[in-house]
Design a protein around this motif. Structure first.
Motif, mmCIF file in Angstrom:
data_model
loop_
_atom_site.group_PDB
_atom_site.id
_atom_site.type_symbol
_atom_site.label_atom_id
_atom_site.label_comp_id
_atom_site.label_asym_id
_atom_site.label_seq_id
_atom_site.Cartn_x
_atom_site.Cartn_y
_atom_site.Cartn_z
ATOM 1 N N ARG B 111 0.806 -1.161 -0.039
ATOM 2 C CA ARG B 111 0.071 0.089 -0.047
ATOM 3 C C ARG B 111 0.893 1.192 0.016
ATOM 4 N NH1 ARG B 111 -1.769 4.097 -0.435
ATOM 5 N NH2 ARG B 111 -3.398 5.337 0.516
ATOM 6 N N LEU B 112 2.041 1.191 0.690
ATOM 7 C CA LEU B 112 2.931 2.390 1.022
ATOM 8 C C LEU B 112 3.687 2.673 -0.649
ATOM 9 C CD1 LEU B 112 3.860 1.758 4.646
ATOM 10 C CD2 LEU B 112 2.668 3.926 3.777
ATOM 11 N N ASN B 113 3.735 1.562 -1.123
ATOM 12 C CA ASN B 113 4.543 1.747 -2.425
ATOM 13 C C ASN B 113 3.860 2.577 -3.393
ATOM 14 O OD1 ASN B 113 7.206 0.994 -3.427
ATOM 15 N ND2 ASN B 113 6.048 -0.227 -5.061
ATOM 16 N N TYR B 114 2.456 2.375 -3.290
ATOM 17 C CA TYR B 114 1.435 3.147 -4.344
ATOM 18 C C TYR B 114 1.743 4.461 -3.890
ATOM 19 C CZ TYR B 114 -1.093 -1.350 -4.745
ATOM 20 O OH TYR B 114 -1.568 -2.544 -5.169
ATOM 21 N N ALA B 115 2.055 4.957 -2.558
ATOM 22 C CA ALA B 115 1.985 6.267 -2.271
ATOM 23 C C ALA B 115 3.397 6.895 -2.623
ATOM 24 C CB ALA B 115 1.689 6.604 -0.809
ATOM 25 N N LEU B 116 4.308 6.339 -2.167
ATOM 26 C CA LEU B 116 5.611 6.637 -2.734
ATOM 27 C C LEU B 116 6.607 5.293 -3.192
ATOM 28 C CD1 LEU B 116 7.494 9.031 -1.939
ATOM 29 C CD2 LEU B 116 8.222 7.659 -0.207
ATOM 30 N N ASN B 117 6.997 5.529 -4.529
ATOM 31 C CA ASN B 117 7.453 4.513 -5.099
ATOM 32 C C ASN B 117 8.760 4.299 -4.497
ATOM 33 O OD1 ASN B 117 7.700 2.823 -7.276
ATOM 34 N ND2 ASN B 117 7.580 4.105 -8.725
ATOM 35 N N GLU B 191 4.435 9.811 -15.291
ATOM 36 C CA GLU B 191 4.653 8.347 -15.662
ATOM 37 C C GLU B 191 3.350 7.534 -15.095
ATOM 38 O OE1 GLU B 191 6.746 10.055 -13.814
ATOM 39 O OE2 GLU B 191 6.954 8.923 -11.797
ATOM 40 N N GLN B 192 2.663 8.246 -14.030
ATOM 41 C CA GLN B 192 1.318 7.750 -13.440
ATOM 42 C C GLN B 192 0.079 8.075 -13.949
ATOM 43 O OE1 GLN B 192 1.628 8.057 -9.097
ATOM 44 N NE2 GLN B 192 3.704 7.194 -9.125
#
Lengths: 276, 420
Positions: B111-117, B191-192
């Motif tokens: 989940r955190l990776n969605y917010a901050l790559n 890029e997103q």
């Protein structure tokens, strides 16, 4: 109506001829691809090209000898019949209720009942996937039957409601005044008269389930793959002539359904004509 | 109705007629409701519930809250201006140790990776290197020592932003928006930012298909409505048979017809128009052809029924008053077909924006519509929040159009088996 297209002037005649030519081309566009793949299923070669090297039934043999295809046909029939029965029961009861229910909430209820038709298949499929997975209903016949029932019931409600609308309620009142109980009146007076409508509803429901693939794509395990699902992976991987055989089998079933529906409609119109 | 009948016949009883009638009316209504109720309950379980569940998932933010409850609590009144103090670091260290033992680090880091790559690496590295709970007062230095990212505001802002219970993250993401460190809504990094493009493409393809269906469907409906009933009934088979043929059969047929060795290419080569086969499938052209073919009957049928109800007397009247055929058509006939055009176009458009199977089979990577991405995030990358948010946007668009359609056709019957 018929004198409308007898044009008087030359320019009108040209306009009409152009319309007929364009419209005929569009009708050809509608039919041609379906007709074009049919002969390929009878080809003796394994390429999907014309001219055919010869005639054979080997691809139908292939279909019937493949456990994958045969079980997918079986699954389609099981899920189709079960969801048709369920949606007929729920849909007919609801139509009978809706026909005599007067309320300001009726449009809302009607909108809810018909909404499965409008909502995109992927949304229904994803929602069901999330919802049914914790209940153990994904990868099961029960889950697919429930989902297909939800998708086909609107068509039952539409068809049966239309039939009830043209049904003369005085007949039911007459039965009641002659001493028939509501159930007896339904069985002996209402049911025989709305039976063609019910049959059309059932055909619609079956066709909906039989053709559905998006929900099956998300919810079916390898055991429950239906015929359209099997065709989907077949088309994805590599289109073999066996798929064209499957397509012909599917189309034949559609034609039978359509012809039955049309016969029912004609019969109904004739009956109405006699009553007047 | 039997109840009402009996109540009327039995005039000798003491209850006033008005009240008895009212009671009979109420029983009647309850009976009707009892017949509708089973279907409503069934749909609640198999349709409304699942859709509500999907909508809930588009705003639900449970992962970080469940895996790192102490960190979430410690950040509750963090103002976000500076790196938080020692208590937050101590809570984080404790949460990560607990999560590591429970094997739940991956849930939160996904989940955190969605917010901050890159957050996944930060989390897994910290979980691996944090051998024991740091001594009181040293948590901050220990964690920053393991990964300097813990000393950055953005890292903490990501946790704070994901601490739930509700989030606008996925819905904003579905519209190419995001929140910056200060919580203001800004455009997502390039890029997103792909979904506006996808929605635009879905809209363009649907509109193109609708226009094509209208252009092709109008002459057919006109011819069918003008010809004598016997002839038009026969020709109607050409519309109804494809309509009833399985979507997959028709899609498969187009692939066979349009492929490089297919009938169309072979004929063009045989005539001598081309030397090399044209690329007609697995691109936008194929999507337009196949989707128009599938949706055309949905245009023809409402157009036909609206044209059928136009009396030829109007056209004769126009002609007798001196209107030229073109004027009569444009001024008299066409305006009367507008309800049919509206209904058919809306129906085709509504069905088209939700299409999945046909573009998936006959389109290329750049021709996939929004449904494809919903399916992709559900089954492939398992980003259910984003899948649900994209679904919510599509659902909203569909329902708005459906309401307009409902107002337009005014309770007229819907025809046919919808196919996706």
């Amino acid at each position: 109506m018929s004198d409308n297209h007898s044009p008087r002037t030359a320019s009108q005649r040209i306009a009409w001829i152009t319309t007929v030519v364009v419209a005929s081309l569009v009708l050809v566009f509608l039919m041609a691809p379906i007709l074009a793949i049919m002969p390929l299923s009878f080809s003796s070669g394994s390429y999907l090209t014309y001219p055919l090297p010869g005639f054979s039934l080997r691809w139908y043999e292939d279909f019937l000898n493949s456990p994958r295809w045969v079980s997918s046909l079986k699954n389609s029939v099981i899920i189709g019949v079960a969801s048709t029965i369920l949606s007929m029961v729920l849909g007919t009861l609801a139509s009978l209720g809706l026909a005599q229910w007067k309320s300001k909430f009726k449009p809302l209820v009607l909108a809810i009942v018909l909404s499965p038709v409008v909502v995109p298949g992927v949304i229904t499929a994803v929602g069901l996937y999330f919802f049914f997975a914790p209940l153990g209903l994904t990868g099961s016949y029960a889950g697919l039957i429930l989902a297909h029932t939800a998708l086909s019931t609107p068509f039952v409600v539409i068809t049966v409601s239309a039939t009830l609308q043209s049904f003369d309620m005085n007949l039911a009142r007459a039965a009641a005044s002659l001493g028939a109980s509501p159930i007896y009146a339904f069985r002996r007076v209402i049911l025989p008269l709305i039976l063609p409508g019910l049959a059309s509803g059932a055909l619609f429901a079956f066709a909906t389930s039989f053709d559905e693939v998006v929900v099956v794509l998300f919810m079916a395990g390898p055991e429950q793959r239906t015929l359209p699902r099997e065709m989907f992976s077949g088309i994805r991987e590599n289109i073999s002539p066996t798929i064209t055989a499957a397509a012909v089998i599917l189309t034949t079933i559609s034609v039978i359904l359509l012809a039955t529906l049309e016969a029912l409609r004609r019969r109904n119109e004739r009956l109405k004509g006699n009553l007047r | 109705m039997t109840a009402a009948f009996v109540a009327g016949a039995d005039a000798s009883s003491e209850v006033p007629l008005k009240r008895r009638l009212k009671r009979a009316e109420r029983t009647r209504r309850l009976k009707a409701l009892a017949l509708i109720l089973p279907l409503l309950l069934f749909l609640l379980f198999t349709f409304l519930g699942p859709i509500a569940g999907m909508l809930w998932r588009s705003v639900d933010d449970w992962e970080v809250r469940q895996v790192m409850p102490h960190t979430v609590a410690a950040l509750a009144d963090w103002d976000g201006k500076d790196v938080p103090g020692e208590p937050a670091f101590a809570a984080l260290a404790g949460d990560i140790r607990t999560a590591r033992d429970a094997g739940t680090v991956a849930i939160a880091s996904k989940r955190l990776n969605y917010a901050l790559n890159g957050f996944r690496t930060i989390m897994s590295g910290t979980a691996r290197n944090l051998k024991a709970l740091p001594e009181p007062g040293t948590a901050k230095d220990t964690l920053i020592g393991i990964n300097p990212a813990w000393g950055e505001r953005a890292t903490w802002a990501a946790i704070k932003g994901a601490s739930g219970p509700l989030t606008s993250f996925y819905l904003l993401g579905a519209l190419d928006l995001t929140r910056n460190l200060d919580g203001a809504i800004v455009a997502a990094p390039e890029e997103q930012a792909i979904y506006r493009d996808v929605f635009g493409r879905t809209f363009t393809i649907s509109l193109g298909v609708t226009v094509l269906c209208l252009i092709l469907g109008f002459p057919v409906a006109y011819m069918l409505a003008t010809l004598p009933t016997g002839q038009s009934n026969v020709l109607m088979i050409f519309v109804l048979l494809p309509f009833w043929t399985s979507l997959l059969v028709r899609t498969c047929a187009w692939i066979v017809v349009l492929q490089s060795e297919g009938i169309v290419n072979d004929s063009l080569r045989w005539i001598g128009l081309i030397d090399e086969p044209l690329r007609l499938i697995y691109n936008r052209f194929g999507v337009y052809v196949a989707m128009t073919h599938v949706l055309l009957p949905f245009m023809i049928l409402p157009l036909y029924s609206s044209m059928r109800s136009i009396s030829p007397a109007y056209m004769r009247a126009a002609a007798s008053l001196g209107a030229s055929p073109v004027t009569a058509f444009l001024r008299i006939y066409l305006p009367q077909t507008v309800p049919g055009i509206g209904a058919g176009s809306l129906l085709v458009f509504i069905l088209a924006i939700g299409y999945y199977i046909t573009p998936a089979l006959v389109g290329g990577a750049a021709d996939q519509m929004i449904s494809y991405f919903i399916a992709f995030y559900t089954t492939e990358t398992v980003n259910w929040g984003l899948a649900s948010a994209l679904g919510a946007v599509l659902l909203l668009a569909t329902l708005l159009l459906a309401v307009v359609y409902g107002k337009l056709v005014h309770g007229q019957q819907v025809t046919g088996g919808m196919k996706n």
